[in-house]
Design an enzyme around this catalytic site. Structure first.
Site, mmCIF file in Angstrom:
data_model
loop_
_atom_site.group_PDB
_atom_site.id
_atom_site.type_symbol
_atom_site.label_atom_id
_atom_site.label_comp_id
_atom_site.label_asym_id
_atom_site.label_seq_id
_atom_site.Cartn_x
_atom_site.Cartn_y
_atom_site.Cartn_z
ATOM 1 N N LYS A 211 2.084 3.712 -11.337
ATOM 2 C CA LYS A 211 0.913 2.856 -11.109
ATOM 3 C C LYS A 211 0.681 1.924 -12.307
ATOM 4 O O LYS A 211 0.209 0.794 -12.135
ATOM 5 C CB LYS A 211 -0.323 3.703 -10.801
ATOM 6 C CG LYS A 211 -0.246 4.406 -9.429
ATOM 7 C CD LYS A 211 -0.175 3.413 -8.264
ATOM 8 C CE LYS A 211 -0.179 4.099 -6.907
ATOM 9 N NZ LYS A 211 -0.073 3.170 -5.778
ATOM 10 N N TYR B 297 3.330 9.479 -11.134
ATOM 11 C CA TYR B 297 2.280 8.651 -10.534
ATOM 12 C C TYR B 297 1.644 7.736 -11.587
ATOM 13 O O TYR B 297 1.467 6.531 -11.359
ATOM 14 C CB TYR B 297 1.248 9.557 -9.866
ATOM 15 C CG TYR B 297 0.335 8.843 -8.899
ATOM 16 C CD1 TYR B 297 0.807 8.405 -7.665
ATOM 17 C CD2 TYR B 297 -1.000 8.615 -9.215
ATOM 18 C CE1 TYR B 297 -0.040 7.755 -6.763
ATOM 19 C CE2 TYR B 297 -1.847 7.972 -8.323
ATOM 20 C CZ TYR B 297 -1.362 7.540 -7.096
ATOM 21 O OH TYR B 297 -2.207 6.890 -6.213
ATOM 22 N N THR C 1 -7.891 10.939 2.171
ATOM 23 C CA THR C 1 -6.663 10.787 2.964
ATOM 24 C C THR C 1 -5.776 12.010 2.732
ATOM 25 O O THR C 1 -6.093 12.879 1.907
ATOM 26 C CB THR C 1 -5.865 9.544 2.520
ATOM 27 O OG1 THR C 1 -5.393 9.775 1.185
ATOM 28 C CG2 THR C 1 -6.706 8.274 2.552
ATOM 29 N N ASN D 35 0.805 -1.222 0.000
ATOM 30 C CA ASN D 35 0.000 0.000 0.000
ATOM 31 C C ASN D 35 0.843 1.280 0.000
ATOM 32 O O ASN D 35 0.374 2.318 -0.467
ATOM 33 C CB ASN D 35 -0.922 -0.041 1.237
ATOM 34 C CG ASN D 35 -1.578 1.282 1.527
ATOM 35 O OD1 ASN D 35 -2.494 1.704 0.812
ATOM 36 N ND2 ASN D 35 -1.103 1.988 2.562
HETATM 37 P P1 NAP Z 1 -1.284 8.666 2.542
HETATM 38 O O1 NAP Z 1 -2.337 8.993 3.531
HETATM 39 O O2 NAP Z 1 -0.376 9.726 2.052
HETATM 40 O O3 NAP Z 1 -0.434 7.459 3.161
HETATM 41 C C1 NAP Z 1 0.704 6.966 2.507
HETATM 42 C C2 NAP Z 1 1.347 5.912 3.383
HETATM 43 O O4 NAP Z 1 2.529 5.439 2.703
HETATM 44 C C3 NAP Z 1 1.783 6.465 4.730
HETATM 45 O O5 NAP Z 1 1.494 5.522 5.736
HETATM 46 C C4 NAP Z 1 3.291 6.630 4.568
HETATM 47 O O6 NAP Z 1 3.913 6.461 5.839
HETATM 48 C C5 NAP Z 1 3.609 5.451 3.634
HETATM 49 N N1 NAP Z 1 4.885 5.587 2.948
HETATM 50 C C6 NAP Z 1 5.286 6.569 2.110
HETATM 51 N N2 NAP Z 1 6.548 6.332 1.704
HETATM 52 C C7 NAP Z 1 6.939 5.175 2.294
HETATM 53 C C8 NAP Z 1 8.127 4.410 2.270
HETATM 54 N N3 NAP Z 1 9.201 4.806 1.562
HETATM 55 N N4 NAP Z 1 8.179 3.271 2.990
HETATM 56 C C9 NAP Z 1 7.117 2.863 3.731
HETATM 57 N N5 NAP Z 1 5.957 3.546 3.796
HETATM 58 C C10 NAP Z 1 5.885 4.693 3.089
HETATM 59 O O7 NAP Z 1 -1.903 8.021 1.238
HETATM 60 P P2 NAP Z 1 -3.129 7.033 0.983
HETATM 61 O O8 NAP Z 1 -4.135 7.801 0.251
HETATM 62 O O9 NAP Z 1 -3.496 6.285 2.205
HETATM 63 O O10 NAP Z 1 -2.438 6.066 -0.076
HETATM 64 C C11 NAP Z 1 -2.194 4.712 0.119
HETATM 65 C C12 NAP Z 1 -2.069 4.037 -1.249
HETATM 66 O O11 NAP Z 1 -3.295 4.209 -1.961
HETATM 67 C C13 NAP Z 1 -0.969 4.609 -2.138
HETATM 68 O O12 NAP Z 1 -0.332 3.569 -2.833
HETATM 69 C C14 NAP Z 1 -1.741 5.485 -3.098
HETATM 70 O O13 NAP Z 1 -1.062 5.672 -4.308
HETATM 71 C C15 NAP Z 1 -3.016 4.706 -3.259
HETATM 72 N N6 NAP Z 1 -4.168 5.448 -3.756
HETATM 73 C C16 NAP Z 1 -4.685 6.485 -3.030
HETATM 74 C C17 NAP Z 1 -5.780 7.170 -3.526
HETATM 75 C C18 NAP Z 1 -6.418 8.326 -2.788
HETATM 76 O O14 NAP Z 1 -7.309 8.986 -3.366
HETATM 77 N N7 NAP Z 1 -6.042 8.614 -1.562
HETATM 78 C C19 NAP Z 1 -6.349 6.807 -4.766
HETATM 79 C C20 NAP Z 1 -5.792 5.743 -5.474
HETATM 80 C C21 NAP Z 1 -4.713 5.077 -4.949
HETATM 81 P P3 NAP Z 1 5.293 7.171 6.280
HETATM 82 O O15 NAP Z 1 5.288 8.541 5.711
HETATM 83 O O16 NAP Z 1 5.237 7.080 7.747
HETATM 84 O O17 NAP Z 1 6.367 6.288 5.709
#
Ligand code: NAP
Length: 256
Positions: free
Chosen positions: A160, A156, A191, A90
């Protein structure tokens, strides 16, 4: 969701957002969760909260761009809970958002290190454990960006799309051994990532009404569903929560 009982689920990017919601949801349904992210304080606090509520959880600081750290994460899960039954790849980044000619090559590469290499590292070290156990489920968090072209999101969209290919190849290589590899495209989720997207003001996603985003708990529910054989039709490809078909399968409200 009885299938999750006593299963070990490793979740990267579990310090907030989708990863935090997934860890809490899977733990509520009986899984032993191993939370990983770079922010050790956040993952340890959430793991402690899960344990205080009667769940089983552990936390390990891990930067997914470091393959040795991801190898250590799988060893930690096995050593603590005895197996790796589910991996949720994730962890992901979208910042910094900028058009190609304005982008910083170092920052662009850092997104590749997390979004693509991080997922590869998870596959690389979870698959041998799952092969030895006779199976498991790996969910790669994808995005509509895997199949679209959005200004400011070259890093991105490219990463992806690469994750979608990794999902397909890993399924082809290990599906017959019971290693279920599946992508999850959640749509827009409320988020911190969407806060950063909105702040950029660059493409139509940044103009969306924040009320249009789904809660991370819905994505967590989809992750749990993807761990069941009911989702087998989606192995090797992305399952989307943006469609009525996807929402209905998980038991969520339709798009409307
Ligand atoms: P978020 O709130 O920004 O959370 C991202 C998470 O990734 C955090 O826990 C961060 O923790 C961790 N992270 C970042 N770099 C890292 C690294 N090098 N090693 C380990 N952990 C790392 O984002 P989110 O929306 O929950 O996104 C989670 C996933 O869903 C991502 O892959 C994102 O691309 C995908 N996604 C999100 C959306 C959306 O609308 N939010 C839509 C489609 C897909 P730390 O900073 O503590 O490391």
């Amino acid at each position: 969701m009885n299938r999750l009982k006593e299963k070990t689920a490793v979740i990267t990017g579990a310090s907030r957002g989708i990863g935090e919601a997934a860890a809490r949801y899977l733990a509520e349904h009986g899984a032993k969760v191993v939370r990983a992210a770079r922010s050790s304080g956040a993952i340890e606090a959430i793991a402690a909260d899960i344990v205080a509520k009667g769940g089983k959880a552990s936390a390990l600081s891990c930067d997914v761009s470091d393959h040795l750290a991801v190898a250590a994460l799988m060893s930690h899960a096995q050593g603590t809970f005895g197996s790796v039954d589910v991996l949720v790849n994730n962890a992901g980044l979208i910042d910094p958002i900028s058009r190609i000619a304005d982008s910083d090559p170092e920052a662009w590469g850092a997104v590749v290190d997390v979004n693509v290499k991080g997922v590869y590292h998870g596959l690389r070290y979870a698959i041998p454990v799952m092969q030895a156990q006779g199976g498991g489920t790996i969910i790669n968090i994808s995005s509509g960006a895997a199949n679209s072209f959005l200004e400011g999101w070259s890093h991105y969209c490219a990463t992806k799309a690469a994750v979608l290919r990794l999902t397909g190849v890993a399924h082809k290589e290990y599906g017959e051994e019971g290693v279920r590899v599946i992508g999850l495209s959640p749509g827009t989720v409320a988020t911190d990532m969407q806060v950063a997207i909105r702040k950029s003001g660059i493409n139509p996603v940044s103009q969306l009404d924040p009320l249009a985003h789904i809660p991370p708990e819905w994505v967590a529910q989809a992750i749990a569903w993807l761990c069941t054989p009911a989702a087998d039709a989606y192995l090797g490809r992305d399952f989307s929560l943006k469609t009525d078909e996807g929402r209905a399968a998980v038991g969520l409200p339709c798009v409307g």
